[in-house]
Design an enzyme around this catalytic site. Structure first.
Site, PDB file in Angstrom:
ATOM      1  N   ARG A 105      -5.013  10.842  -0.939  1.00  0.00           N
ATOM      2  CA  ARG A 105      -5.823   9.545  -1.217  1.00  0.00           C
ATOM      3  C   ARG A 105      -6.879   9.673  -2.234  1.00  0.00           C
ATOM      4  O   ARG A 105      -7.211   9.083  -3.297  1.00  0.00           O
ATOM      5  CB  ARG A 105      -6.327   8.757  -0.261  1.00  0.00           C
ATOM      6  CG  ARG A 105      -4.983   8.257   0.540  1.00  0.00           C
ATOM      7  CD  ARG A 105      -5.406   7.572   1.906  1.00  0.00           C
ATOM      8  NE  ARG A 105      -4.027   6.754   2.248  1.00  0.00           N
ATOM      9  CZ  ARG A 105      -4.225   5.972   3.522  1.00  0.00           C
ATOM     10  NH1 ARG A 105      -5.101   5.839   4.172  1.00  0.00           N
ATOM     11  NH2 ARG A 105      -3.130   5.509   3.939  1.00  0.00           N
ATOM     12  N   HIS A 143       0.533   3.434  -4.541  1.00  0.00           N
ATOM     13  CA  HIS A 143       0.995   4.616  -3.847  1.00  0.00           C
ATOM     14  C   HIS A 143      -0.090   5.105  -2.836  1.00  0.00           C
ATOM     15  O   HIS A 143      -1.239   5.071  -3.041  1.00  0.00           O
ATOM     16  CB  HIS A 143       1.708   5.562  -4.718  1.00  0.00           C
ATOM     17  CG  HIS A 143       0.912   6.342  -5.658  1.00  0.00           C
ATOM     18  ND1 HIS A 143       1.383   7.546  -6.157  1.00  0.00           N
ATOM     19  CD2 HIS A 143      -0.193   5.993  -5.733  1.00  0.00           C
ATOM     20  CE1 HIS A 143       0.027   7.849  -7.142  1.00  0.00           C
ATOM     21  NE2 HIS A 143      -0.555   7.035  -6.950  1.00  0.00           N
ATOM     22  N   GLU A 144       0.361   6.025  -2.027  1.00  0.00           N
ATOM     23  CA  GLU A 144      -0.717   6.558  -0.764  1.00  0.00           C
ATOM     24  C   GLU A 144      -1.486   5.516  -0.117  1.00  0.00           C
ATOM     25  O   GLU A 144      -2.676   5.531   0.332  1.00  0.00           O
ATOM     26  CB  GLU A 144      -1.523   7.618  -1.569  1.00  0.00           C
ATOM     27  CG  GLU A 144      -1.047   8.650  -2.234  1.00  0.00           C
ATOM     28  CD  GLU A 144      -0.307   9.577  -1.274  1.00  0.00           C
ATOM     29  OE1 GLU A 144      -0.412   9.647  -0.032  1.00  0.00           O
ATOM     30  OE2 GLU A 144       0.833  10.465  -1.582  1.00  0.00           O
ATOM     31  N   GLY A 145      -0.917   4.380   0.259  1.00  0.00           N
ATOM     32  CA  GLY A 145      -1.517   3.244   0.936  1.00  0.00           C
ATOM     33  C   GLY A 145      -2.079   2.200  -0.276  1.00  0.00           C
ATOM     34  O   GLY A 145      -2.938   2.532  -1.130  1.00  0.00           O
TER      35      GLY A 145
END
Lengths: 604, 604
Positions: A311, A454-456
């Protein structure tokens, strides 16, 4: 390249890195720690020079070409333009893949903060080509932390050498934000291995022929395990099985089902992968062969060790795209003549460069305040990662861990939102030209649009910040952040003048955030507490960046010259144009607004 | 299609159009005016049905294909996918090109507000294909207003028939925002015609083979004329000369120098055109043959007659893209299962549609408030155009003119900024899928990014609003706007309840705008007055949209059902989440901030 890097680069700014690393964060002091004892400013500088050189000579030149010639799949093989593989190989030869890793595995034991500074050059030059080594680094770090020594030998060392590449396989078509809903299954075999069956979606670098092998790290459920996230395990599933002598052997049953065609990041293959569909039968049996990493059912917690780092890296990528767009629009604004000043218009006078227009300077100052603020955030996060691992006392390490944990959703989301906005402004400064594919800025905007997803997603980061992070250990997460900000406020207040003025504004905002957070948590109804978590994320994010601008203004205090004047101007801009945005957001949060909760889907 | 249109369309919303046209603006009342006497609700509805049908069946189906197969130039000819020409021909056959024009030239004398509603369908379906008729309409309107009867016969009638197409040639490589710097010259010839020499940049639909001819309207300078904008004249320069019998004759020297490759709007050719480069020598002489429109040196004022309309149409296009993106993300949010509610998470429970998440509803309400607010603005502007031309009294016509003139920069810029943001949110709701080219929303975002640039950038609109429009006739522009808003405030205050609450918030904001404007104009230094004109534009824009939401809430008052509940929810959302953004902007403006003025370019 001259020592200290090229002053004229439109890829990234070595001058700003030097300021932040040495004048602000004092990273040279890290060399007093045992882990970094082999380093000094000279080795840091040499690696920064190297990163700039590789970025400039090997990553940047094919930026447009890799966008215009996205990977193709002929049903059997994926084709990339050859410059991508060449750049990835050059990067591998620098040894920077293992920059932060232990000497024992061939790593350079570089502080994360310095490595992040190096990587920023590569991402600014060509974020899409850098995805390949980026994933390889993440994959290797995860296996180093949780894999067995045999797994390290078989899958990590060849990645650090550049022979193998890595992926992370989390999402599935029906399970993106909600990982508890994955249905890929891993069936145990008597020999201790597993057979994996399922489909993984959005897998970056999931298929290509850049090296000898692709090491997939795959989340899957072992039948009979607990429901939800507690039943998720982690597996290594290589594209080709690795023989005991380390050589590449039989083809495993991991098959590309299709490439996703994206708005940007086009040089990176993004794939739907089928595991165990039956195209190959390794060892004569159906299923993709996988090897459990660590303990069963601990997969998500292992993945989260790395997810936090991933993140932060997403935030870093967003920052790098914003930063290079800023530099390009700055150059354009200095060179493009258009129009005349509002006072004393004379059509016979020559046109002025557009940087002379106040509104263009507004767009440049906004970009500068976003991208340099984001770079400060990313490097600060890198420093916290170093402190969490290597600070002298347990207390310092714990404080760094808590602060980093709390800041992670902001490091991920703030640059993703505001450096995308920086790219938007970079296009605007270019006018019609910025909308064409002749200039880089439209590509940066397209590339950067991925980062809030992406990645949350942004929404997930908001829930993470308000729902988990600020509440960590009974509110210690927020307290640690407030304490850190207030320390800066005190220093700046003591410094007087404009610094004290900014400090007053920041101190009041932090106080309000603490009040509002207590009010949100006081409702006792998680639906109400979290209804506007994204708004909370944005307000806290802007406040954190304001804090880092005050830090930068303090580091620049008393120093003369246009570079330091620029830091002061950007800090001033952020406090006048940006930080005030938080006031209506915090008012909304304090009102415990129920508009979104009370709106019936049928009304929309 | 059922009468009243398809309820399920994801292209555009007939229900909302019906509400705004009939329940709010009462456009049926316009049929009492002589110009519109042939119309009634039935003819309006029939044309709305027709627009929806053509949009759905002929414009929408090739949306993705025209993006993926942008026009190519082989050095001699430009190639478009055939669906574009087919759709343009179908549209021409509907007669809608002449929808608002006089019966005398074959027009339908439809109110502009109704025609705009029809065109919204086409733009929402495929903005890039609609550019061709869009430009033809603008070109024809300009020639109808300022051309000679012979020019109307030779160039307008064939455009209304769909045989010819039109362009507007303003910008040059060195003169975009600053039109006074054009250098294209038009040299008079003894026969009254001119020979045109120069290069025109960013010319949409500048070359193609859709019809028999392309009619270019070209700004150029007649040698010896005044400097700057006062020396600009307007010329008709056809691609092929038109013979006296109306047939298409000799090739004129207008040559495509190259196509611009853009981030979006890819179905529309965007060109660099050379006039008089020497490839052709019509009549045996060098130069492109052009014919003066109206009087010499009046070109820019003629162009501005149409520019205002073009600016409104840009806002309409931005709105249409935002609107269709909203409908698509709404559909997706209702269908896509993902995750569970914050309270009572149970991994065994089935996933819920994402519209059940408060943050997704926030993104939907934001989009709804932007796109329906923008549609109200666009239709209101269309109604003002009708009133300016056909309202019963001179006073009403004058008031409509003043109000429209003042609002024009907002109609252009507000949807361009906020409906782009709506498209951003539409992508976000789609998650990873929204970043792929499998869904329309990423294309809408790319298409919409053009709108803050063309027909006057955001910065230019800010200067127009603060520097000219609000100051018109000693401040009558702003006074007219404030008066209109305050009339709504009074009505809503009298209505009581939530309407009165919103009215209080709006009334206070308008009062503050009036104060701040006076302060800005009181400086006596145009550099200071205009330093933050873009911020002013944004604050006034949000206030105008808040006003139109209060108008919509009033029109919905007392009506039951989810449609009206949705209007109330969106109005509430706008007042709680959006209008408060103006407070820090107005504070900044009131402080006469000099940050952008005082920042030396060398510091950046």
């Amino acid at each position: 390249m001259p020592p200290g890097g090229s002053a004229e680069s439109v890829i990234f700014s070595r001058r700003d890195l030097d300021f932040l690393l040495y004048e602000w964060l004092d990273v040279t002091a890290l060399t007093a720690r045992e882990r970094f004892a082999e380093h000094d400013r000279e080795t840091f500088d040499a690696l920064l020079d190297l990163a700039e050189q590789v970025a400039t000579e090997h990553f940047y030149p094919h930026l447009r070409r890799s966008d215009l010639n996205e990977p193709t799949f002929d049903g059997e093989r994926v084709h990339l333009i050859p410059e991508i593989g060449a750049a990835v190989d050059v990067f591998a030869k620098t040894g920077l893949i293992a920059a932060t890793m232990d000497a024992e595995v061939g790593g350079a034991q570089l502080p994360v903060v310095v490595a992040d500074a190096c990587f920023s050059w590569l991402m600014a030059a060509n974020v899409s080509t850098f995805s390949y080594p980026f994933l390889t680094i993440g994959n290797s770090n995860l296996l180093l932390a949780h894999g067995s020594p045999e797994q390290v030998d078989a899958y990590v060392r060849p990645q650090l050498d550049g022979r193998f590449h890595g992926t992370m396989c989390l999402s599935e078509p029906q399970a993106g934000s909600s990982l508890s809903d994955i249905i890929t299954r891993a069936e145990p075999r008597p020999d201790g291995s597993y057979r994996v069956f399922g489909n993984k979606m959005w897998i970056s670098a999931g298929e290509h022929e850049l090296g000898e092998n692709i090491v997939h790290l795959v989340l899957a459920k072992i039948p009979g395990g607990p429901a939800g996230v507690k039943g998720i395990s982690l597996f290594v599933v290589p594209k080709f099985l690795v023989n005991t002598d380390g050589s590449v052997g039989e083809r495993n049953d991991v098959v590309l089902a299709g490439l996703n065609h994206k708005m940007g990041y086009r040089g990176t293959t993004n794939t739907l992968l089928n595991f165990g569909e039956g195209k190959y039968t390794p060892g004569g049996e159906p299923g993709a062969i996988g090897y459990l990493v660590g303990q069963p059912h601990q997969g998500l917690s292992y993945m989260f060790t790395m997810m936090n780092e991933a993140r932060i890296k997403v935030g870093a990528g967003a920052m790098a795209l914003g930063y290079t767009g800023y530099l390009k629009s700055l150059k354009y604004a200095k060179e493009r003549p258009q129009g005349r000043p509002p006072a004393g218009k004379d059509a016979r006078a020559p046109q002025i460069p557009i940087i002379e227009h106040a509104d263009v300077r507004r767009m440049l100052l906004a970009q500068k305040s976003y991208v340099e603020g984001a770079l400060a955030l990313v490097l600060y996060a890198g420093k916290l990662l170093d402190d969490e691992r290597t600070a002298p006392t347990a207390e310092e390490r714990d404080r760094a861990h808590l602060l980093l944990d709390t800041l992670t959703p902001i490091v991920k989301s703030w640059p993703s939102q505001w450096c995308l906005e920086a790219n938007n402004l970079a296009i605007q400064i270019h006018g019609g030209y910025g909308y064409t594919r002749e200039y880089d800025v439209e590509l940066h905007f397209r590339d950067n649009r991925l980062n809030p997803i992406h990645e949350g997603t942004h929404g997930i980061q908001g829930l993470d910040l308000l729902g988990r992070k600020v509440a960590l250990r009974g509110g210690a997460g927020l307290a640690a952040l407030a304490e850190a900000v207030n320390a800066t406020v005190s220093t700046a207040t003591a410094a007087g003048g404009e610094l004290a003025e900014l400090a007053g504004q920041l101190g009041a905002t932090v106080e309000r955030i603490v009040e509002v957070t207590a009010k949100l948590w006081g409702t006792g109804d998680p639906d109400v507490t979290l209804a506007n978590a994204s708004v909370y994320l944005e307000a806290v994010g802007h406040t954190v960046i304001a804090w880092l601008w005050l830090e930068q203004a303090l580091a620049a205090a008393g120093r003369q010259g246009p570079f330091y004047d620029g830091k002061r101007a950007a800090a001033r801009f952020f406090y006048r144009y940006e930080l005030p945005r938080t006031a209506p957001q915090l008012d909304l949060l304090a009102s415990l607004d129920r508009t979104t909760l009370d709106t019936d889907p049928a009304w929309l």
